[in-house]
Structures are given as C-alpha cells and as structure tokens.
Scaffold this active site. Structure first.
Site, PDB file in Angstrom:
ATOM      1  N   TYR A 184       0.830  -1.220   0.000  1.00  0.00           N
ATOM      2  CA  TYR A 184       0.000   0.000   0.000  1.00  0.00           C
ATOM      3  C   TYR A 184       0.863   1.269   0.000  1.00  0.00           C
ATOM      4  CZ  TYR A 184      -4.094  -2.906   1.148  1.00  0.00           C
ATOM      5  OH  TYR A 184      -5.105  -3.840   1.137  1.00  0.00           O
TER       6      TYR A 184
ATOM      7  N   LYS B 263       3.216 -15.418   1.495  1.00  0.00           N
ATOM      8  CA  LYS B 263       3.086 -16.062   0.185  1.00  0.00           C
ATOM      9  C   LYS B 263       4.518 -16.357  -0.274  1.00  0.00           C
ATOM     10  CE  LYS B 263       0.402 -17.341  -3.279  1.00  0.00           C
ATOM     11  NZ  LYS B 263      -0.515 -18.492  -3.168  1.00  0.00           N
TER      12      LYS B 263
ATOM     13  N   ASP C  97      -3.506 -17.850   0.819  1.00  0.00           N
ATOM     14  CA  ASP C  97      -4.703 -18.452   0.214  1.00  0.00           C
ATOM     15  C   ASP C  97      -5.257 -19.546   1.128  1.00  0.00           C
ATOM     16  OD1 ASP C  97      -2.257 -19.589  -0.382  1.00  0.00           O
ATOM     17  OD2 ASP C  97      -2.816 -20.317  -2.359  1.00  0.00           O
TER      18      ASP C  97
ATOM     19  N   ASP D 227      -5.406  -6.800   5.748  1.00  0.00           N
ATOM     20  CA  ASP D 227      -6.604  -6.034   5.413  1.00  0.00           C
ATOM     21  C   ASP D 227      -7.730  -6.996   5.048  1.00  0.00           C
ATOM     22  OD1 ASP D 227      -8.281  -4.013   4.677  1.00  0.00           O
ATOM     23  OD2 ASP D 227      -7.150  -3.366   2.919  1.00  0.00           O
TER      24      ASP D 227
ATOM     25  N   ASP E 151     -10.971  -8.576   7.707  1.00  0.00           N
ATOM     26  CA  ASP E 151     -12.387  -8.351   7.396  1.00  0.00           C
ATOM     27  C   ASP E 151     -13.145  -9.674   7.331  1.00  0.00           C
ATOM     28  OD1 ASP E 151     -12.222  -5.632   7.375  1.00  0.00           O
ATOM     29  OD2 ASP E 151     -13.109  -5.373   5.376  1.00  0.00           O
TER      30      ASP E 151
END
Ligand code: NAD
Length: 358
Positions: free
Chosen positions: A141, A191, A223, A247, A251
C-alpha cells in the site's frame, strides 16, 4: 501524572457511538482512573470547519495524547470533494502515518450470546477468539515506485511490495508478545512460495521465534489462511501478516463474528501510544437515528485501557459489562433476533454503564 485521551468522534454515527464510550470512560474516572479527556475534529466534520480532514490542532493534540479514541470518518456529503487529499479518510491515514501506528490489532471474538449471528455453524465458531496482528504502515500500500504509465504503447499499472527486515521484526515482536498473553501460538501468513518479500518475512519470523521459545510459530500461505478461516477458524490464536493480506483476512475474520458493530481495533506505535476505533465505518445509512451499536467503540475503550494505559482491571470490567448486557438479552438492531429486547444506541450505552457499576 494524568494520562491524556483524545476523542475524535468523526462523522456519521461517530458522534453517537463515541458519546456512549465517553460515558464509560467517565465512569472509570469516577472510580479512580486518572485521565484527562479532550475532544477534536477529524474527517468530514473537520473539513467542514477547517477545510482540512486533519487540522494541525487535531494532529498536535493527537501527538500529545497517550491514546486516541476515534469514531469513524466519511460519508456521502464529502464523496465529491475533488481534491483527494481533503477527503475524510485522509484524516485517518494522516493520523496513522504521523503517529507511526504500524501495529494493527484486530481481535475477532464471538460472544457466546451472538453465536446465531455468525454465518458459520455454531459448532465451528462458538468460542472463537483470534487476534490478527496486521502491519499497517508498510507493504504494497505504501511501496515505491507506484503509478500508472505508458509503456510500449500500452498503459501499465504497478505497485511495489516492499518490507525491510526492521519493519518485519517490529510487527513480529508485537505478535509474539501478544501470543505470550494468550494461547502462545503465532501463525505467520505469507506467500513465500511466490513473493521474495515474504521469503524475507518468513526468515525474520523464524529468527524471532528463537527469542520466544515459549511461543509456537507456524507458517501458512495466505490463500490457505483464507480457506482455514472459514473452514476451522478456532485453530488460530494470533495471526501476524503484512498490510494487504491483513486487510483482507481481518475483514473476513470480522464477519465470522456476525456483526461488525461488535468489533474493536487498536493501532499502536513503538512508544505504546495507540489509536482505538471500531472496525466499522460511519454507517451514514443509520446515522442520527439512534440505531447504531456502540459496543465496538465501548470495547475499543477496553482495548485502550489494556494496551496503552496498562489498566487491565478496568478493561476486564468493561468487557464483563458488555457480556452482562448481552446476557440480559439487550440488542441493537444489527444484532437483534426474535426473543431479544431491541434497544437504541443510548439505551445500550446506559445498560453497559449500569452493568459496569454493579
Ligand atoms: P460501514 O461500516 O459504515 O457500514 C456497513 C454496514 O454496516 C451498513 O449497513 C451500516 O449501517 C452497518 N453498520 C456499521 N457500523 C454499525 C454499527 N455500529 N451499528 C449498526 N450497524 C452498523 O461501511 P460502508 O457503508 O462501506 O462505509 C460508509 C462510510 O464509512 C464511507 O464513507 C466509508 O469511507 C467510511 N468508512 C470509514 C471507516 C473508518 O472511519 N475507519 C472504515 C470503513 C468505512
């Protein structure tokens, strides 16, 4: 010396829910908690008065405080501001950046009284208590270079996923320390089969684990972590991950608990200074109607007392009071179901105060 708490109600339901949280703080004050409570403007309400979502006065007060309680920012009223730097959410991002709030703690706890509100089967989620530790000021980000440009006659968009060893280490320490106070298990999500930056992430976590022999470290690809969160969420204790993965996963974890109106969060810097806020937004669709659930904000006060003010006694009493009002069957509209008593924002706040005083 008195600790300083800055309350930034913000926009939409922000003022309604922070009002109830302030009352709980004041109840702690009456019982001996030595804090000074101040207020300030942020987001759209600050833009309306000062033409800026993060006025200098607010930033100065924030820097001088031990902890900040934020309601929420944003709403349709400010969606058309052309200058993106003046949009309400820039107030929030500015606070995170200026205060160096790199460590985002997002608990996903399912209250036994709300097990029916979860989208998962009761036996899969009952007793759920996960802490997601998300890196908040780095990663893709913020990485440079970034942009959209013309290359070989075609438009190309690009971002940079970058973490330094020191950034990984400091968020790792938050997670290991957190695990020590809980079930002593950290799952680091990366990852590393594809992304070099997360190969480094994994290496640093492995090295840190040697300093925390009492904490068990495991690794999971993001994943698989997403899959496991909905398959068997109770396998996790503390999850630590980078900004983008955190993030998304936080959620998803939030939704396992049924209502976003129940979830607090904390963002900490290296000095232990923190900003505490509900996970939800400003809910303009219900603002001003006395319908908002204030419990996420009240539970954010409990997190503040625990993590920035080192007052776990008051924190536990607030959390206990919230449990008691749920036991009594009181529910705001978002968590109501047949057989429970529907209450307004302020009635819920009052009920928590009564339970706190009991
Ligand atoms: P939202 O979280 O505000 O609302 C999503 C849904 O959840 C709505 O139906 C809302 O009524 C409900 N809801 C949220 N909080 C609730 C509560 N305490 N009690 C009962 N119901 C609640 O998300 P959104 O609708 O995507 O965004 C609305 C505005 O909030 C936007 O301007 C967005 O930018 C902003 N936002 C701010 C923050 C923040 O300040 N941290 C976070 C997310 C979104």
């Amino acid at each position: 010396m008195s600790r300083r708490i800055l309350v930034l109600p913000g926009d939409g339901i922000g003022p309604e829910i922070t009002d109830e949280a302030i009352k709980v703080l004041q109840a702690c004050q009456r019982q001996g908690l030595d804090v000074i409570i101040d207020e300030g403007l942020v987001g759209g309400s600050a833009y309306d008065v000062h033409g800026e979502p993060l006025p200098v006065e607010t930033l100065d007060k924030a820097k001088a405080s031990d902890a900040i309680l934020l309601g929420a920012v944003g709403g349709p009223k400010w969606d058309d501001i052309d200058d993106l730097s003046k949009r309400p959410e820039k107030g929030l991002l500015g606070l995170r950046k200026q205060l160096g709030l790199f460590g985002n703690l997002r608990p996903a706890i399912l209250y036994p009284q709300l097990v029916e509100a979860s989208s998962l089967k009761p036996d899969v989620v009952s007793g759920l208590d996960i802490m997601i530790v998300r890196e908040l000021t780095g990663g893709i980000y913020f990485g440079q270079p970034r942009g959209i440009e013309e290359r070989n006659g075609e438009r190309v968009g690009f971002n940079t996923y970058v973490y330094s060893a020191s950034e990984i280490e400091r968020i790792g320490r938050v997670a290991f320390e957190m695990a020590r106070k809980r079930d002593k298990r950290v799952c680091s999500v990366d990852k590393a089969n594809v992304l070099e930056v997360t190969i480094l992430w994994r290496e640093i976590m492995e090295r840190l684990a040697e300093e925390y022999p009492d904490v068990e470290l495991s690794h999971m690809y993001v994943d698989n972590a997403a899959m496991q969160l909905v398959r068997e969420p109770k396998q996790f204790d503390v999850i630590v991950t980078g900004n983008m993965f955190g993030d998304i996963l936080s959620d998803a974890a939030a939704m396992l608990t049924g209502s976003i109106g129940m979830l607090p969060s904390a963002s900490l810097n290296e000095r232990g200074q923190g900003m505490y806020e509900p996970c939800h937004g400003s809910a303009p669709d219900i603002a001003g109607q006395g319908m908002a659930n204030p419990l996420a904000t009240i539970l954010s006060v409990a997190m503040m007392l625990r993590y920035s003010l080192d007052e776990p006694g008051y924190a536990a009493r607030i959390e206990g009071a919230v449990g008691n009002v749920l036991d009594d069957g009181l529910r705001t509209a978002d968590i109501a179901y047949p057989g429970t008593q529907r209450v307004s924002t302020s009635e819920m706040g009052e009920a928590v105060l009564d339970a706190f005083a009991r």
